[in-house]
Design a protein around this motif. Structure first.
Motif, short mmCIF file in Angstrom:
data_model
loop_
_atom_site.label_atom_id
_atom_site.label_comp_id
_atom_site.label_asym_id
_atom_site.label_seq_id
_atom_site.Cartn_x
_atom_site.Cartn_y
_atom_site.Cartn_z
N LEU A 103 0.83 -1.21 0.00
CA LEU A 103 0.00 0.00 0.00
C LEU A 103 0.87 1.26 0.00
N ILE A 104 1.94 1.25 0.77
CA ILE A 104 2.84 2.41 0.81
C ILE A 104 3.47 2.64 -0.55
N VAL A 105 3.89 1.58 -1.22
CA VAL A 105 4.48 1.71 -2.56
C VAL A 105 3.46 2.29 -3.54
N VAL A 106 2.23 1.80 -3.46
CA VAL A 106 1.17 2.31 -4.36
C VAL A 106 0.88 3.78 -4.07
N ILE A 107 0.84 4.14 -2.80
CA ILE A 107 0.58 5.54 -2.42
C ILE A 107 1.70 6.45 -2.93
N VAL A 108 2.93 6.04 -2.70
CA VAL A 108 4.06 6.86 -3.15
C VAL A 108 4.04 7.00 -4.67
N SER A 109 3.75 5.91 -5.38
CA SER A 109 3.68 6.00 -6.84
C SER A 109 2.53 6.90 -7.29
N SER A 110 1.44 6.89 -6.55
CA SER A 110 0.31 7.76 -6.89
C SER A 110 0.67 9.23 -6.68
N LEU A 111 1.39 9.51 -5.60
CA LEU A 111 1.80 10.89 -5.33
C LEU A 111 2.83 11.38 -6.34
N LEU A 112 3.63 10.46 -6.85
CA LEU A 112 4.67 10.82 -7.83
C LEU A 112 4.26 10.48 -9.25
N ARG A 113 3.00 10.29 -9.46
CA ARG A 113 2.47 9.84 -10.76
C ARG A 113 3.01 10.65 -11.94
N HIS A 114 3.00 11.93 -11.82
CA HIS A 114 3.42 12.78 -12.94
C HIS A 114 4.93 12.73 -13.18
N ARG A 115 5.68 12.40 -12.15
CA ARG A 115 7.14 12.28 -12.31
C ARG A 115 7.55 10.89 -12.78
N LEU A 116 6.77 9.89 -12.46
CA LEU A 116 7.11 8.52 -12.83
C LEU A 116 6.77 8.21 -14.28
N ALA A 123 2.32 0.14 -13.92
CA ALA A 123 2.99 -1.09 -13.51
C ALA A 123 2.95 -1.24 -11.99
N VAL A 124 3.23 -0.15 -11.28
CA VAL A 124 3.20 -0.21 -9.81
C VAL A 124 1.76 -0.37 -9.33
N HIS A 125 0.84 0.31 -9.98
CA HIS A 125 -0.57 0.24 -9.58
C HIS A 125 -1.14 -1.17 -9.72
N TRP A 126 -0.57 -1.96 -10.61
CA TRP A 126 -1.01 -3.36 -10.76
C TRP A 126 -0.78 -4.15 -9.47
N ALA A 127 0.07 -3.64 -8.59
CA ALA A 127 0.32 -4.31 -7.31
C ALA A 127 -0.93 -4.39 -6.45
N THR A 128 -1.94 -3.55 -6.74
CA THR A 128 -3.17 -3.62 -5.96
C THR A 128 -3.90 -4.95 -6.18
N TYR A 129 -3.63 -5.59 -7.30
CA TYR A 129 -4.22 -6.92 -7.52
C TYR A 129 -3.64 -7.94 -6.54
N ALA A 130 -2.46 -7.70 -6.00
CA ALA A 130 -1.89 -8.56 -4.96
C ALA A 130 -2.21 -8.02 -3.57
N LEU A 131 -2.29 -6.70 -3.46
CA LEU A 131 -2.56 -6.07 -2.17
C LEU A 131 -3.91 -6.49 -1.60
#
Length: 186
Positions: A103-116, A123-131
């Motif tokens: 969840l922390i990784v997904v949150i950080v990627s969401s906050l940095l969405r425009h930079r990533l 790709a990182v958001h797909w981790a929610t399927y495991a979360l």
């Protein structure tokens, strides 16, 4: 009395977090279709998805904080970071820790969405399927309400919502991107 209140609030926030994360996952899948959901336009579905994700995340944080200060739970800071080291039901607690880490990784990627960039974010958001299933397994294995009928009905309802969204997502006519839909119509 305070100990019981911390325990009850800790359990309640965990269960409510699962409900919001279930809603967020289902709506996240729905937004990828680019189609309206019921009568809501896509932007509204996206807004509700984001709200549910934020609410679920805040409830997870409350769940952790309340149980950390609960003397019955006896959690250590290490239990929140490194999975499977807890004294009480280490497998089930570890799954909860693993879910929080993802969840922390997904949150950080969401906050940095425009930079990533879009590809990395997706790709990182797909981790929610495991979360989500990891969090559900944690609730079923570690939750003190896991044997109660009401909780089993609740957990089954959450699983049904996610299964329905995944079934819809895996349908042959599910087209994820608007430009592909335009090409297919021609």
């Amino acid at each position: 009395m305070t100990d019981q209140a911390l325990w009850a609030l800790g359990r309640g926030t965990g269960i409510t977090a699962l409900a919001f994360l279930t809603l967020s996952l289902g709506l996240g899948i729905a937004t990828r279709s680019g189609r309206p959901l019921a009568t809501l336009p896509r932007f509204a579905v996206v807004d509700v998805h984001r709200f549910a994700a934020l609410a679920g995340t805040l409830l997870v944080a409350m769940h952790l904080g309340l149980l950390f200060f609960d003397p019955y739970a006896q959690l250590r800071l290490l239990d929140f970071v490194i999975p499977f080291l807890g004294a009480y039901r280490p497998l089930w607690l570890g799954l909860g820790t693993l879910a929080v880490d993802v969840l922390i990784v997904v949150i950080v990627s969401s906050l940095l969405r425009h930079r990533l960039g879009v590809r990395t974010f997706r790709a990182v958001h797909w981790a929610t399927y495991a979360l989500w299933p990891t969090a559900l397994a944690h609730a079923l294995g570690n939750g003190t309400d896991a044997g109660r009928t009401w909780f089993l009905v609740f957990a089954a309802s959450c699983a049904l919502i996610v299964a329905a969204a995944l079934t819809w997502r895996l349908r042959a006519d599910f087209v994820e991107y608007a430009d592909k839909r335009i090409v297919e119509r021609r």
